[in-house]
Design an enzyme around this catalytic site. Structure first.
Site, PDB file in Angstrom:
ATOM      1  N   GLU A  45      48.260 -31.618  52.977  1.00 17.79           N
ATOM      2  CA  GLU A  45      48.658 -32.489  53.049  1.00 17.79           C
ATOM      3  C   GLU A  45      48.209 -33.191  54.360  1.00 17.79           C
ATOM      4  O   GLU A  45      48.272 -33.980  54.906  1.00 17.79           O
ATOM      5  CB  GLU A  45      50.253 -33.257  53.225  1.00 17.79           C
ATOM      6  CG  GLU A  45      50.558 -32.513  51.453  1.00 17.79           C
ATOM      7  CD  GLU A  45      52.145 -33.005  51.248  1.00 17.79           C
ATOM      8  OE1 GLU A  45      52.714 -34.257  52.133  1.00 17.79           O
ATOM      9  OE2 GLU A  45      52.259 -32.583  50.295  1.00 17.79           O
ATOM     10  N   GLU A  56      59.730 -29.289  50.419  1.00 13.99           N
ATOM     11  CA  GLU A  56      60.863 -30.112  51.008  1.00 13.99           C
ATOM     12  C   GLU A  56      62.037 -30.323  51.355  1.00 13.99           C
ATOM     13  O   GLU A  56      63.563 -31.152  50.828  1.00 13.99           O
ATOM     14  CB  GLU A  56      60.300 -32.194  51.499  1.00 13.99           C
ATOM     15  CG  GLU A  56      58.791 -32.400  51.387  1.00 13.99           C
ATOM     16  CD  GLU A  56      58.570 -33.496  51.285  1.00 13.99           C
ATOM     17  OE1 GLU A  56      59.175 -34.862  50.446  1.00 13.99           O
ATOM     18  OE2 GLU A  56      57.719 -33.741  51.269  1.00 13.99           O
TER      19      GLU A  56
HETATM   20  O1  9MR Z   1      51.304 -39.491  48.384  1.00 14.54           O
HETATM   21  C1  9MR Z   1      51.680 -40.210  47.272  1.00 14.54           C
HETATM   22  C2  9MR Z   1      52.285 -41.026  46.651  1.00 14.54           C
HETATM   23  O2  9MR Z   1      51.476 -41.757  45.935  1.00 14.54           O
HETATM   24  C3  9MR Z   1      53.608 -41.472  45.950  1.00 14.54           C
HETATM   25  O3  9MR Z   1      53.637 -42.940  46.415  1.00 14.54           O
HETATM   26  C4  9MR Z   1      54.627 -40.559  47.107  1.00 14.54           C
HETATM   27  C5  9MR Z   1      56.027 -40.549  46.258  1.00 14.54           C
HETATM   28  O4  9MR Z   1      56.854 -39.608  47.636  1.00 14.54           O
HETATM   29  O5  9MR Z   1      54.500 -39.644  47.375  1.00 14.54           O
HETATM   30  C6  9MR Z   1      53.146 -38.986  48.039  1.00 14.54           C
HETATM   31  O6  9MR Z   1      52.642 -37.826  48.262  1.00 14.54           O
HETATM   32  C7  9MR Z   1      53.732 -36.859  48.909  1.00 14.54           C
HETATM   33  C8  9MR Z   1      53.718 -35.677  48.943  1.00 14.54           C
HETATM   34  O7  9MR Z   1      54.309 -35.209  47.403  1.00 14.54           O
HETATM   35  C9  9MR Z   1      55.261 -34.397  49.775  1.00 14.54           C
HETATM   36  N1  9MR Z   1      54.784 -34.467  50.575  1.00 14.54           N
HETATM   37  C10 9MR Z   1      55.098 -35.760  51.191  1.00 14.54           C
HETATM   38  C11 9MR Z   1      53.510 -36.849  50.393  1.00 14.54           C
HETATM   39  C12 9MR Z   1      53.694 -38.219  51.362  1.00 14.54           C
HETATM   40  O8  9MR Z   1      54.869 -39.293  50.514  1.00 14.54           O
END
Ligand code: 9MR
Length: 375
Positions: free
Chosen positions: A266, A161
């Site tokens: 994802e 990102e």
């Molecule tokens: O699913 C993840 C969630 O449990 C966390 O709180 C969050 C923190 O930003 O990150 C989520 O996973 C992310 C992933 O690592 C990167 N792309 C976006 C995902 C959803 O936010």
């Protein structure tokens, strides 16, 4: 009489044999076996799933998925909370699980602006460090992780990102201190640390033309510097009717034409309305009891369940069509109950974005995904 007895006995035997064969066939028919010739089917695991707390869920994870990602455990704040402290407890466990289950292990993620501790960017006086100090810390981080799991983690989201939706660079702390070089350095260190592991750039909204173009430009800039990047991950945090299949396909083709592998990472499909459209929406509050923003608190109507199944079927038809290019499709979670979508972009809602429901039963969308390959 003897002949009749024989016929009956052999009839019973035949019925038994057929039902055994059918059971065996049914047992073998899972996401991972159905798509075994096409691409990996992955899932992101949360903390409890990594600890294998529930044996039924652990078997499901083993049988249904051919790739694993840690949902949070490898993010900098957890795996490397202090300058000289690494915490490998959860990563060791998920890597061992993937090994046992013969699953392709993904390292998510090495460098991300989110879930990175403040100390990474600061010196002892709380002042920002310079780029060479930052790159030194990144190198230490990447070397330590990739060195430990060499040969056991097959691919890494090296940088996650780093782009805005218009394809320009996100003004993260990494970017503010290191400029675009922070991305080049990350890929350089990663290739040195484990020459066998695949290296990816991963981002959301990759269906947007400008963003996808930005990612492809970035990959080309890496290659022109003699650096290696193997693929681009398109995060699939999508809805029932957005983005369109055409938009997704256009991006898949752009990435493929740049000579890169495509991963759908994802993946989850929200069925809920955008809470930003709810009048007076205060996204810091819980939306649990807001009927407009949280319409399926007590269950999903059949019509929406069917729409979700159809959406998954359409997406997997597209992925299957591009199976020469797509190497992995990873769901962001195993079952609806664990999904981050229940709490984002508004807290306290009940969403249904995955293929297994809250009691781990396969949903119609699961059958729809198998149906695409005639299983
Ligand atoms: O699913 C993840 C969630 O449990 C966390 O709180 C969050 C923190 O930003 O990150 C989520 O996973 C992310 C992933 O690592 C990167 N792309 C976006 C995902 C959803 O936010």
């Amino acid at each position: 009489m003897k002949a009749l007895q024989f016929l009956t006995i052999s009839g019973v035997f035949l019925t038994l044999t057929i039902s055994c064969v059918q059971t065996e066939k049914m047992e073998k028919m899972t996401l991972r076996t159905a798509y075994a010739d096409d691409f990996y089917i992955g899932a992101a695991l949360g903390w409890g799933q990594i600890l294998a707390e529930d044996s039924v869920e652990s078997s499901l994870i083993k049988n249904e998925f051919s790739s694993l990602s840690p949902e949070n455990a490898m993010k900098w704040m957890y795996v490397h909370p202090k300058p000289d402290t690494f915490n490998f407890e959860y990563t060791d466990k998920i890597v061992a699980m993937a090994n046992r289950n013969d699953q392709f292990m993904i390292g998510h993620t090495l460098i991300w602006h989110n879930q990175t501790p403040e100390w990474v960017f600061k010196d002892g006086n709380d002042a920002l460090i310079d780029s060479s100090a930052l790159f030194g810390r990144m190198k230490h981080h990447i070397n330590t992780i990739m060195g430990r799991y060499q040969g056991r983690i097959g691919g890494y989201d090296v940088v996650n990102e780093a782009l805005n939706d218009d394809g320009t660079f996100r003004e993260s702390m990494f970017y503010q201190i290191g400029g675009v070089d922070f991305i080049y350095k990350a890929f350089e260190y990663a290739a040195q640390a484990d020459p066998e592991a695949e290296l990816y750039y991963n981002d959301y909204s990759m269906n947007r033309a400008e963003k996808c173009d930005g990612a492809v430009r970035l990959a080309e800039a890496l290659k022109s510097r003699g650096l290696r990047i193997d693929g681009i991950g398109m995060q699939g945090h999508w809805g029932l009717d957005r983005p369109t299949l055409e938009e997704i396909e256009t991006s898949i083709l752009k990435i493929r034409n740049a000579g890169l592998k495509v991963m759908i990472t994802e993946l989850d499909i929200t069925v809920l309305p955008n809470p930003r459209n709810v009048e007076g929406a205060d996204l810091s509050a819980s939306f649990e009891n807001n009927a407009e923003a949280n319409p399926y608190k007590v269950g999903l109507p059949d019509s929406v369940q069917e729409a979700l199944a159809q959406r998954y079927a359409d997406l997997f038809k597209l992925f299957h069509k591009h199976r020469e290019t797509i190497t992995r499709v990873t769901f962001w979670g195993v079952h609806d109950g664990q999904s981050w979508k229940n709490n984002w972009p508004a807290r306290g809602r009940t969403d249904y974005p995955l293929l297994f429901d809250r009691s781990l039963a396969p949903k119609p969308a699961y059958q729809a995904v198998l149906g695409v390959v005639g299983k």
